[in-house]
Design an enzyme around this catalytic site. Structure first.
Site, PDB file in Angstrom:
ATOM      1  N   GLU A 500       0.844  -1.199   0.000  1.00  0.00           N
ATOM      2  CA  GLU A 500       0.000   0.000   0.000  1.00  0.00           C
ATOM      3  C   GLU A 500       0.882   1.253   0.000  1.00  0.00           C
ATOM      4  O   GLU A 500       1.808   1.349   0.801  1.00  0.00           O
ATOM      5  CB  GLU A 500      -0.917  -0.045   1.224  1.00  0.00           C
ATOM      6  CG  GLU A 500      -1.945  -1.158   1.080  1.00  0.00           C
ATOM      7  CD  GLU A 500      -2.439  -1.723   2.395  1.00  0.00           C
ATOM      8  OE1 GLU A 500      -2.405  -1.008   3.401  1.00  0.00           O
ATOM      9  OE2 GLU A 500      -2.846  -2.905   2.402  1.00  0.00           O
ATOM     10  N   GLU A 531      -4.310  -7.083   2.104  1.00  0.00           N
ATOM     11  CA  GLU A 531      -3.091  -7.680   2.649  1.00  0.00           C
ATOM     12  C   GLU A 531      -2.961  -9.163   2.290  1.00  0.00           C
ATOM     13  O   GLU A 531      -1.852  -9.669   2.113  1.00  0.00           O
ATOM     14  CB  GLU A 531      -3.028  -7.499   4.173  1.00  0.00           C
ATOM     15  CG  GLU A 531      -2.686  -6.077   4.627  1.00  0.00           C
ATOM     16  CD  GLU A 531      -3.834  -5.093   4.531  1.00  0.00           C
ATOM     17  OE1 GLU A 531      -4.971  -5.524   4.264  1.00  0.00           O
ATOM     18  OE2 GLU A 531      -3.609  -3.883   4.724  1.00  0.00           O
ATOM     19  N   ASP A 556      -0.165  -4.752  12.623  1.00  0.00           N
ATOM     20  CA  ASP A 556      -1.537  -5.088  13.021  1.00  0.00           C
ATOM     21  C   ASP A 556      -2.361  -5.653  11.858  1.00  0.00           C
ATOM     22  O   ASP A 556      -3.362  -6.308  12.061  1.00  0.00           O
ATOM     23  CB  ASP A 556      -2.241  -3.828  13.533  1.00  0.00           C
ATOM     24  CG  ASP A 556      -1.390  -3.090  14.534  1.00  0.00           C
ATOM     25  OD1 ASP A 556      -1.721  -3.093  15.712  1.00  0.00           O
ATOM     26  OD2 ASP A 556      -0.343  -2.528  14.117  1.00  0.00           O
ATOM     27  N   HIS A 598      -2.916  -0.162  15.695  1.00  0.00           N
ATOM     28  CA  HIS A 598      -1.785   0.245  14.861  1.00  0.00           C
ATOM     29  C   HIS A 598      -0.459   0.180  15.602  1.00  0.00           C
ATOM     30  O   HIS A 598       0.496   0.829  15.204  1.00  0.00           O
ATOM     31  CB  HIS A 598      -1.974   1.674  14.348  1.00  0.00           C
ATOM     32  CG  HIS A 598      -2.892   1.799  13.173  1.00  0.00           C
ATOM     33  ND1 HIS A 598      -4.231   1.547  13.248  1.00  0.00           N
ATOM     34  CD2 HIS A 598      -2.651   2.136  11.872  1.00  0.00           C
ATOM     35  CE1 HIS A 598      -4.791   1.746  12.057  1.00  0.00           C
ATOM     36  NE2 HIS A 598      -3.849   2.100  11.201  1.00  0.00           N
TER      37      HIS A 598
END
Ligand SMILES: Cc1ncc(C[n+]2csc(CCOP(=O)(O)OP(=O)(O)O)c2C)c(N)n1
Ligand SMILES: [Mg+2]
Length: 822
Positions: A500, A531, A556, A598
């Site tokens: 990303e 992902e 995460d 996160h």
């Protein structure tokens, strides 16, 4: 898409309608008479032969599983056998026009596809090539077995080779196609273009996209076919694979001959059932799964349903779809309507379906109908077909006998070689590049703006007086990663990177700034926020022979790629009998400041999985050297990076970070500070807090701490740590992961075991609390702090004089917390 793609509000806000084009369903309508100009009699008989062979193979397995016997040959096969009786026309139709350069990936139910593709390859390859393949495969082991007693030509020998290799694999024999380590659901044979099948439903979908990406980026001939079941249309990896495969950037941004769609057919083998339920009641895409194509892209993925009970209809569909791929208009979604008479597995009594339904489909049986058609049309006599049947039965009995004969087809002897499978987990090769060739780059390395900027930086954090240079002036950890990665891009033509925001943004944490200028789109691009597909496609890319750096923006998000990281990436090297290498370097950034979703360190999750190498560099020197090693290897490496320390300068390596290439072997911990009184072993960014703790110990308690940076989790050389403990007799192990179930505990357990006699007290773990990671302002109460380490030493190892601990580690408190699950 880049900024130049102007998003025009005037255009976008206009009223209009979206229209779809009709999706063809079972449109093939040529008669056999009409088709005779396209197929010789021999071709048609071959189609019959191939379908019949698959049917007999599967019926043999069914009898072995249910009756323990086939044609008087008894055998107990305890493992799986998901049979595709009824689906033969779909498999043979698919394989007919595919060459060995066309790769197929399949599912748990892919014996038929292996055989169909193999038989098609045997038909297409000349005798010399076939002999070469058989002689080279496992040094001719299988060839020798099937040559024994064989009379006939090379093609009939190759047919024995194919049936034996598949069957011996199903029976977990050392002589199987994958040394018996794949088995029924994972068997494959790449020389015939049969790529790994997958026991995880939908698992082949995103992996196939990566294989197609490999073909495109490396200009390899051929296409990729993903054979997945109808029930897999509920699975995340399938949808993520579709997203990745249909990205518009392939057409809009990729340049020159790279412009255009992926050479990929996603085939839904729609046999109407999942395990024991009709997929129409359980997932979307029901009634007509091809409908899904309409939502995916403007081309509707050229989606179509074809009648998979007519082999000629399937052959026709693949021929047409291949043309679309040749024109770079892929990907394609093809639904092949089929039906399996067999239950999910031989133990399935099919209680969930009406016998009449099975019988109704049997009346349409593709093999019987095709036999009737070709005999009626005068292609051959019924006796010819009977002879074929007899010949197939003889072949299968003979191969069955060979594959269950312990003296010919032994299982792997793990008593004699207890570490045999262990040795197969990693390939441990060292390769500058995965293929010869000139890497495609846009500018010479010296002209790169980031390279020029780094050249002005200080490669050691301190000046001659020991004063630190300003942060901006210091060569940072992210620069170390960058140097290793850009160097490899200029060495290995197969290397690609994506994730990303990897391209225009320069990577979320500026590691890739400068790569955009250096690399064309097809070597560095933004992926979808998917992902699973980011990792899954990387696996497919590597399986075909490329090297790849996928990135997970925050640790995460690893959960989103759970199957790919836990089941696919680590297992294929061993599961393939070491035929596959997996040079995938997965970068994972551990966050901070962004709260509970996160900021987690999940090193323990991946370190737990056999087959992954795991590293966590904490200095620029280590980051560059370890990344170089990871990229030089052929194994999957998970590289953890901490957002807390991307900007640290090099404080340890005298002389600073070398400009040239060097490697730091994976698995070697590094002593960052010497001391005799206590050892602190740290993982990742906690190194700096461990060093602060060492300062406190020195200043306030006159204790010299030896600080060791683990650098790697898997593999790991305990010797330097044991040596240190021999000297200090004490050890604290610390890192940012929540303590419970962490790798810190693994270290502690092993050190207690290996250094028991040298220890004054059991190893002490100082990890994060077993909570959510709170907001930045509260983080200090969650992540291990320097004083925690001192407090732990005081309470658990040796009392420190005049020390007032703030953090409690006493037994009573710990037992109380464990009771509450925190
Ligand atoms: C991720 C995952 N979930 C569940 C299973 C168990 N399972 C094996 S096959 C199957 C049904 C698959 O149906 P479909 O994709 O239509 O293929 P078919 O068996 O009909 O060929 C299930 C649920 C699995 N192997 N993998
Ligand atoms: Mg199904």
């Amino acid at each position: 898409m880049p900024k130049e793609q102007f998003i025009d509000p005037v255009k976008l806000r206009k009223a209009r309608e979206l229209t779809f084009t009709p999706i063809p369903i079972n449109q093939y309508n040529r008669t056999l008479k009409e088709e005779r100009k396209n197929f010789s009699d021999e071709d048609l008989i071959r189609i019959y032969h191939d379908m019949r062979l698959i049917r007999e193979f599967e019926e043999m397995l069914n009898l072995i599983k249910t009756a323990g016997e086939y044609q008087g040959v008894a055998y107990n096969h305890p493992g799986p056998a998901h049979l595709s009786i009824g689906q033969e026309a779909a498999a043979v139709g698919m394989a007919y026009h595919l060459s060995v350069d066309d790769f197929i990936f399949g599912s748990h139910r892919s014996h038929g596809e292996i055989l169909a593709k193999g038989l098609s390859a045997i038909h297409q390859l000349n005798d010399d090539r076939l002999m070469q393949i058989m002689e080279n495969f496992f040094d001719g082991t299988i060839l020798k077995i099937v040559q024994n007693g064989h009379k006939g030509d090379v093609k009939s020998l190759a047919r024995r080779f194919l049936v034996y290799g598949t069957l011996a694999e199903i029976f977990a024999r050392k002589t199987g196609f994958n040394r018996g380590l794949g088995g029924s659901m994972h068997a494959f044979f790449t020389p015939f273009g049969v790529y790994p099948n997958n026991a995880i439903v939908g698992g082949s979908a995103d992996i196939s996209v990566g294989a197609a990406l490999y073909k495109k980026v490396n200009r390899k001939p051929g296409i990729v076919v993903a054979n997945i079941g109808d029930a897999s249309m509920a699975c995340g990896p399938v949808w993520e694979g579709l997203s990745f495969a249909s990205m518009d950037q392939f057409r809009k941004l990729w340049e020159g001959d790279m412009k255009g769609g992926l050479p990929l057919i996603i085939t839904i083998m729609n046999n109407q059932y999942g395990m024991g339920g009709q997929t129409s009641g359980e997932t979307m895409g029901y009634e007509v799964a091809a409908r899904i194509g309409a939502g995916v892209n403007r081309d509707q993925m050229h989606a179509e349903r074809v009648d998979g009970y007519d082999p000629l209809a399937v052959i026709d569909a693949y021929r047409r779809k291949k043309e679309i791929l040749d024109e770079k208009r892929g990907p394609v979604l093809l639904e092949v309507l089929t039906y399996r008479y067999s239950g999910h597995s031989p133990s399935d009594a099919s209680s969930y379906r009406d016998k009449k339904e099975v019988e109704a489909w049997q009346e349409h049986d593709s093999i019987l109908n095709f036999a009737a058609q070709i005999t009626k049309e005068g292609v051959c006599k019924a006796e010819t077909l009977s002879e074929i049947e007899t010949d197939i039965k003889e072949l299968i009995v003979e191969m069955l006998k060979l594959s269950i004969d312990e003296s010919v087809s032994p299982h792997m002897d793990l008593e004699a070689h207890p570490d045999k499978i262990g040795e197969m987990m990693f390939s441990n090769e060292s390769k500058d590049k995965m293929e010869e060739g000139e890497p495609e780059v846009l500018i010479p390395l010296e002209e790169n703006p980031r390279v020029k900027q780094i050249a002005r930086k200080e490669r050691f954090a301190f000046d001659k007086e020991g004063k630190p240079f300003s942060k901006m002036k210091q060569y940072q950890l992210r620069d170390g990663l960058f140097e290793a990665i850009i160097d490899r891009f200029y060495k290995d033509p197969t290397l690609i990177a994506y994730g990303e925001e990897n391209r225009d943004w320069g990577g979320a944490f500026a590691v890739y700034r400068g790569l955009t200028e250096a690399l064309p789109y097809h070597r560095l691009f933004n992926s979808p926020i998917a992902e699973g597909a980011i990792v899954g496609t990387a696996i497919g890319y590597a399986r075909c022979g490329g090297r790849v750096i996928p990135e997970i923006m925050y640790c995460d998000f690893l959960g989103r790629s759970g199957d790919e990281v836990f089941n696919q990436l680590p297992k294929w090297q061993a599961m393939s009998g070491n035929l596959i290498k997996m040079p995938v370097v997965l970068r994972v950034s551990v966050g901070s400041k962004y709260g509970a979703q996160h900021s987690q360190d999940w090193t323990s999750l991946v370190a737990h999985i056999p087959g992954l190498k795991v590293i966590f560099p904490a200095t620029p020197y280590d980051a560059k050297g370890l990344m170089n090693s990871a990229l030089q290897g052929t194994d999957p490496v998970i590289v953890f990076e901490s957002q807390r320390i991307y900007d640290v300068g090099e404080q340890f390596h005298q002389g600073g970070v070398p400009e040239g290439y060097y490697e730091i072997p994976l698995g070697e911990p590094d002593v960052k500070r010497k001391g005799d009184d206590v050892t602190i072993l740290s993982i990742g960014a906690t190194l700096y807090r461990a060093l602060e703790a060492a300062d406190i110990l020195e200043k306030e308690h006159q204790m010299q701490a030896e600080v060791i940076d683990a650098r790697s989790l898997v593999p790991f050389n305990y010797e330097p740590v044991l040596e240190s403990v021999k000297k200090t007799g004490r050890i604290v192990i610390t890192g940012d992961a929540t303590a419970r179930g962490s790798f810190l505990n693994d270290f502690a357990r092993n050190i207690a075991d290996l250094a028991f006699d040298d220890l004054d007290a059991p190893p002490v773990v100082v990890g994060s609390r077993n909570w959510i990671t709170p907001a930045y302002e509260l983080e200090d109460a969650f992540f291990p702090q320097p004083h925690w380490i001192v407090d732990a030493i005081h309470q658990k190892i040796v009392p420190l004089s005049n020390h007032q601990p703030k953090e409690v580690f006493d037994e009573k408190t710990m037992i109380e917390r464990y009771k509450r699950g925190i």
